[in-house]
Structure formats: structure tokens, C-alpha cells
Scaffold this motif. Sequence first.
Motif, PDB file in Angstrom:
ATOM      1  N   GLY A  37     -11.560  11.758 -13.615  1.00  0.00           N
ATOM      2  CA  GLY A  37     -11.873  10.936 -12.198  1.00  0.00           C
ATOM      3  C   GLY A  37     -11.334   9.771 -11.827  1.00  0.00           C
ATOM      4  N   ALA A  38     -10.463   9.406 -12.656  1.00  0.00           N
ATOM      5  CA  ALA A  38      -9.807   7.973 -12.484  1.00  0.00           C
ATOM      6  C   ALA A  38      -9.286   7.596 -11.438  1.00  0.00           C
ATOM      7  CB  ALA A  38      -9.084   7.583 -13.663  1.00  0.00           C
ATOM      8  N   ASP A  39      -8.674   8.830 -10.532  1.00  0.00           N
ATOM      9  CA  ASP A  39      -8.194   8.752  -9.322  1.00  0.00           C
ATOM     10  C   ASP A  39      -9.233   8.123  -8.148  1.00  0.00           C
ATOM     11  OD1 ASP A  39      -9.502  11.189  -9.434  1.00  0.00           O
ATOM     12  OD2 ASP A  39      -7.786  12.142  -8.214  1.00  0.00           O
ATOM     13  N   SER A  40     -10.690   8.331  -8.323  1.00  0.00           N
ATOM     14  CA  SER A  40     -11.657   7.966  -7.279  1.00  0.00           C
ATOM     15  C   SER A  40     -12.812   7.393  -8.146  1.00  0.00           C
ATOM     16  CB  SER A  40     -12.211   9.336  -6.869  1.00  0.00           C
ATOM     17  OG  SER A  40     -12.831  10.179  -7.805  1.00  0.00           O
ATOM     18  N   PRO A  41     -12.367   5.902  -8.255  1.00  0.00           N
ATOM     19  CA  PRO A  41     -13.495   5.045  -8.827  1.00  0.00           C
ATOM     20  C   PRO A  41     -14.822   4.960  -7.963  1.00  0.00           C
ATOM     21  CG  PRO A  41     -11.539   3.754  -8.074  1.00  0.00           C
ATOM     22  CD  PRO A  41     -11.228   5.014  -7.813  1.00  0.00           C
ATOM     23  N   SER A  80      -2.414  -0.378 -10.630  1.00  0.00           N
ATOM     24  CA  SER A  80      -1.823   0.950 -11.246  1.00  0.00           C
ATOM     25  C   SER A  80      -2.884   1.884 -11.601  1.00  0.00           C
ATOM     26  CB  SER A  80      -1.166   0.410 -12.534  1.00  0.00           C
ATOM     27  OG  SER A  80      -1.938   0.132 -13.678  1.00  0.00           O
ATOM     28  N   GLY A  81      -4.365   1.895 -11.110  1.00  0.00           N
ATOM     29  CA  GLY A  81      -5.194   2.994 -11.373  1.00  0.00           C
ATOM     30  C   GLY A  81      -5.975   2.818 -12.734  1.00  0.00           C
ATOM     31  N   TYR A  82      -5.695   1.761 -13.470  1.00  0.00           N
ATOM     32  CA  TYR A  82      -6.458   1.844 -14.690  1.00  0.00           C
ATOM     33  C   TYR A  82      -7.779   0.968 -14.793  1.00  0.00           C
ATOM     34  CZ  TYR A  82      -2.167   3.868 -16.719  1.00  0.00           C
ATOM     35  OH  TYR A  82      -1.411   4.488 -16.891  1.00  0.00           O
ATOM     36  N   LEU A  83      -8.841   1.231 -13.686  1.00  0.00           N
ATOM     37  CA  LEU A  83      -9.820   0.405 -13.387  1.00  0.00           C
ATOM     38  C   LEU A  83     -10.738   0.658 -14.432  1.00  0.00           C
ATOM     39  CD1 LEU A  83     -10.477   0.896  -9.661  1.00  0.00           C
ATOM     40  CD2 LEU A  83      -9.640  -0.907 -10.742  1.00  0.00           C
ATOM     41  N   ARG A  84     -11.067   1.763 -14.968  1.00  0.00           N
ATOM     42  CA  ARG A  84     -12.114   2.221 -16.199  1.00  0.00           C
ATOM     43  C   ARG A  84     -11.680   1.463 -17.265  1.00  0.00           C
ATOM     44  NH1 ARG A  84     -13.395   8.341 -14.366  1.00  0.00           N
ATOM     45  NH2 ARG A  84     -14.797   7.783 -12.501  1.00  0.00           N
ATOM     46  N   ILE A  85     -10.392   1.578 -17.791  1.00  0.00           N
ATOM     47  CA  ILE A  85     -10.133   1.175 -19.163  1.00  0.00           C
ATOM     48  C   ILE A  85     -10.016  -0.335 -18.961  1.00  0.00           C
ATOM     49  CG2 ILE A  85      -8.096   0.927 -20.831  1.00  0.00           C
ATOM     50  CD1 ILE A  85      -9.509   3.658 -20.842  1.00  0.00           C
ATOM     51  N   GLY A  86      -9.576  -0.923 -17.937  1.00  0.00           N
ATOM     52  CA  GLY A  86      -9.701  -2.631 -17.719  1.00  0.00           C
ATOM     53  C   GLY A  86     -10.967  -2.970 -17.660  1.00  0.00           C
TER      54      GLY A  86
END
Length: 129
Positions: A17-21, A79-85
Motif C-alpha cells: 500500500g505504499a502508493d497511498s500513504p 519518489s514514493g518512499y515515504l514509509r521507509i523514509g
Amino acid sequence: MCVCKYRLFNTPLLWVGADSPSPDLLIFYFGKVGTHLEDLLFIMGSLAFPGKDGAGHSDSKMVIHHVATALLCLASWFSGYLRIGSVIMLLHDVSDVPLDLVRVSGALKQKTLQIVSMVLTLLAWGYWR
């Protein structure tokens, strides 16, 4: 167990679900990017307008560090890496707590506490970073 804790300790789930934070994650990330940009502006200001002693409070290494940090935060956001960031930011924040204690104990001239907190900082950085 809370979903956020479950994701934190089961890292493959950070990609689901990384595309919809969530809105909460966006607010957290926006705040963290803002604090990093504020740190950078403060350092640049202290270099441009030195204190009474004629020296800036920061050096070029810290400017490079804060520029790189702000760019990494912005790049991971776009770039869509909110969770890891977010996890990386959390781990860095946890390890910065003893460093803040070093600064406070130094300002209070508590040498023993400052030395203990320096050791804790080294241990925390070694473990969390």
C-alpha cells in the motif's frame, strides 16, 4: 499489536500500500522535511551573519550534511518512499536524544552527565544508525 508496530518490525509490509500513504504519515513526513529545511536555513544564516565573536556557529561540513539530509528527505518523498523514509527518520531521531543531552549537560556545566551522555550517544548511534 498496533498496525504501525507490526509494519515497523516486519519490513516487507512497509511496501504494501505504499502508493497511498495515510494522512498521518504525510503530516509526519511534511513536519520532518520542514525541520530539516529549517536546520539548513539556520546554519546558512549563522554563516551569513556570524555572532558577536565573529565566527559562524557552523562549518561547511554541517552545511553539506544538512543539504544532503534535506535532499534525501525530499527525494524519498517525491519518489514514493515515504514509509521507509519515515522509519529511517525515526531511527535517526531516537539516536539523537542522547546527543541533545550532551548539549544540555554541557550548557549546564555538568561534566559527569556530559561524559555519560557522550557514551550513550556513541552506543545509540552504533546501534540505531
